[in-house]
Scaffold this motif. Structure first.
Motif, PDB file in Angstrom:
ATOM      1  N   LYS A 177       0.834  -1.212   0.000  1.00 19.20           N
ATOM      2  CA  LYS A 177       0.000   0.000   0.000  1.00 19.20           C
ATOM      3  C   LYS A 177       0.867   1.260   0.000  1.00 19.20           C
ATOM      4  O   LYS A 177       0.610   2.199  -0.743  1.00 19.20           O
ATOM      5  CB  LYS A 177      -0.926  -0.020   1.210  1.00 19.20           C
ATOM      6  N   LYS A 178       1.923   1.266   0.806  1.00 23.70           N
ATOM      7  CA  LYS A 178       2.826   2.420   0.854  1.00 23.70           C
ATOM      8  C   LYS A 178       3.586   2.580  -0.455  1.00 23.70           C
ATOM      9  O   LYS A 178       3.831   3.693  -0.918  1.00 23.70           O
ATOM     10  CB  LYS A 178       3.796   2.289   2.018  1.00 23.70           C
ATOM     11  N   GLN A 179       3.967   1.454  -1.073  1.00 23.74           N
ATOM     12  CA  GLN A 179       4.670   1.519  -2.354  1.00 23.74           C
ATOM     13  C   GLN A 179       3.776   2.122  -3.435  1.00 23.74           C
ATOM     14  O   GLN A 179       4.229   2.946  -4.231  1.00 23.74           O
ATOM     15  CB  GLN A 179       5.129   0.131  -2.777  1.00 23.74           C
ATOM     16  N   ILE A 180       2.522   1.701  -3.465  1.00 24.20           N
ATOM     17  CA  ILE A 180       1.582   2.224  -4.464  1.00 24.20           C
ATOM     18  C   ILE A 180       1.355   3.712  -4.238  1.00 24.20           C
ATOM     19  O   ILE A 180       1.377   4.510  -5.179  1.00 24.20           O
ATOM     20  CB  ILE A 180       0.264   1.430  -4.440  1.00 24.20           C
ATOM     21  N   LEU A 181       1.152   4.116  -2.978  1.00 27.12           N
ATOM     22  CA  LEU A 181       0.948   5.523  -2.664  1.00 27.12           C
ATOM     23  C   LEU A 181       2.158   6.347  -3.076  1.00 27.12           C
ATOM     24  O   LEU A 181       2.016   7.404  -3.684  1.00 27.12           O
ATOM     25  CB  LEU A 181       0.658   5.698  -1.178  1.00 27.12           C
ATOM     26  N   LYS A 182       3.352   5.849  -2.792  1.00 27.68           N
ATOM     27  CA  LYS A 182       4.575   6.564  -3.174  1.00 27.68           C
ATOM     28  C   LYS A 182       4.677   6.690  -4.694  1.00 27.68           C
ATOM     29  O   LYS A 182       5.058   7.737  -5.216  1.00 27.68           O
ATOM     30  CB  LYS A 182       5.802   5.851  -2.616  1.00 27.68           C
ATOM     31  N   PHE A 183       4.307   5.633  -5.422  1.00 22.33           N
ATOM     32  CA  PHE A 183       4.323   5.676  -6.883  1.00 22.33           C
ATOM     33  C   PHE A 183       3.422   6.801  -7.399  1.00 22.33           C
ATOM     34  O   PHE A 183       3.808   7.602  -8.239  1.00 22.33           O
ATOM     35  CB  PHE A 183       3.873   4.337  -7.463  1.00 22.33           C
ATOM     36  N   PHE A 184       2.187   6.863  -6.872  1.00 23.89           N
ATOM     37  CA  PHE A 184       1.260   7.894  -7.325  1.00 23.89           C
ATOM     38  C   PHE A 184       1.717   9.289  -6.921  1.00 23.89           C
ATOM     39  O   PHE A 184       1.538  10.247  -7.659  1.00 23.89           O
ATOM     40  CB  PHE A 184      -0.161   7.630  -6.821  1.00 23.89           C
ATOM     41  N   GLN A 185       2.307   9.407  -5.759  1.00 28.55           N
ATOM     42  CA  GLN A 185       2.785  10.713  -5.318  1.00 28.55           C
ATOM     43  C   GLN A 185       3.906  11.226  -6.214  1.00 28.55           C
ATOM     44  O   GLN A 185       3.987  12.416  -6.482  1.00 28.55           O
ATOM     45  CB  GLN A 185       3.263  10.643  -3.870  1.00 28.55           C
ATOM     46  N   THR A 186       4.767  10.338  -6.687  1.00 26.74           N
ATOM     47  CA  THR A 186       5.856  10.780  -7.553  1.00 26.74           C
ATOM     48  C   THR A 186       5.394  10.928  -9.006  1.00 26.74           C
ATOM     49  O   THR A 186       5.812  11.851  -9.692  1.00 26.74           O
ATOM     50  CB  THR A 186       7.050   9.808  -7.490  1.00 26.74           C
ATOM     51  N   THR A 187       4.532  10.044  -9.464  1.00 22.34           N
ATOM     52  CA  THR A 187       4.085  10.077 -10.852  1.00 22.34           C
ATOM     53  C   THR A 187       3.119  11.223 -11.124  1.00 22.34           C
ATOM     54  O   THR A 187       3.168  11.868 -12.161  1.00 22.34           O
ATOM     55  CB  THR A 187       3.414   8.741 -11.229  1.00 22.34           C
ATOM     56  N   TYR A 188       2.210  11.468 -10.171  1.00 25.33           N
ATOM     57  CA  TYR A 188       1.155  12.462 -10.370  1.00 25.33           C
ATOM     58  C   TYR A 188       1.292  13.644  -9.422  1.00 25.33           C
ATOM     59  O   TYR A 188       0.316  14.299  -9.085  1.00 25.33           O
ATOM     60  CB  TYR A 188      -0.218  11.812 -10.192  1.00 25.33           C
ATOM     61  N   ALA A 189       2.492  13.939  -8.994  1.00 24.36           N
ATOM     62  CA  ALA A 189       2.716  14.991  -8.002  1.00 24.36           C
ATOM     63  C   ALA A 189       2.151  16.337  -8.448  1.00 24.36           C
ATOM     64  O   ALA A 189       1.662  17.111  -7.636  1.00 24.36           O
ATOM     65  CB  ALA A 189       4.204  15.125  -7.712  1.00 24.36           C
ATOM     66  N   ASP A 190       2.186  16.606  -9.750  1.00 25.42           N
ATOM     67  CA  ASP A 190       1.731  17.904 -10.238  1.00 25.42           C
ATOM     68  C   ASP A 190       0.218  18.042 -10.294  1.00 25.42           C
ATOM     69  O   ASP A 190      -0.293  19.136 -10.501  1.00 25.42           O
ATOM     70  CB  ASP A 190       2.334  18.198 -11.609  1.00 25.42           C
ATOM     71  N   ILE A 191      -0.543  16.951 -10.073  1.00 23.06           N
ATOM     72  CA  ILE A 191      -2.009  17.059 -10.137  1.00 23.06           C
ATOM     73  C   ILE A 191      -2.720  16.462  -8.935  1.00 23.06           C
ATOM     74  O   ILE A 191      -3.945  16.450  -8.887  1.00 23.06           O
ATOM     75  CB  ILE A 191      -2.567  16.413 -11.421  1.00 23.06           C
TER      76      ILE A 191
END
Length: 110
Positions: free
Chosen positions: A4-18
């Motif tokens: 769960k933390k890995q997925i959240l980190k992925f989205f935070q880095t991939t979609y940080a601008d939105i």
């Protein structure tokens, strides 16, 4: 790190601008035009504007769908607010779509 933390980190880095944040109205407006925004918003809200529209279309009768149109489906936080309008644009009914349950409630005219 759990999944769960890995997925959240992925989205935070991939979609940080939105990702949703406490930005100014101007920044929020520019994010709304990004095609990725609705996908990310759906992850956080649980339902997209398109899904809300589909739920409304399935719930209202065929006769109403033929005579009127669904207009202005707007994200209001925990629910979507939509209007059923005549072809001249005048509102005949307002609807709330609960994001968590998918239930629709009529909330009155214009």
């Amino acid at each position: 790190m759990n999944l769960k933390k890995q997925i959240l980190k992925f989205f935070q880095t991939t979609y940080a601008d939105i990702l949703p944040s406490d930005d100014s109205d101007a920044t929020k407006a520019s994010k709304a035009h990004d095609p990725r925004h609705e996908v990310v918003q759906e992850m956080f809200d649980g339902m997209s504007t398109g899904t809300a529209r589909i739920i409304i279309e399935k719930q209202i009768s065929q006769e109403i769908r033929e005579k009127f149109k669904i207009d202005q489906v707007e994200n209001q936080g925990r629910y979507y607010l939509a209007r059923i309008v005549r072809h001249d644009g005048s509102t005949i009914q307002r609807l709330l779509v609960d994001k968590q349950t998918g239930n629709i409630r009529m909330v009155g005219m214009a």
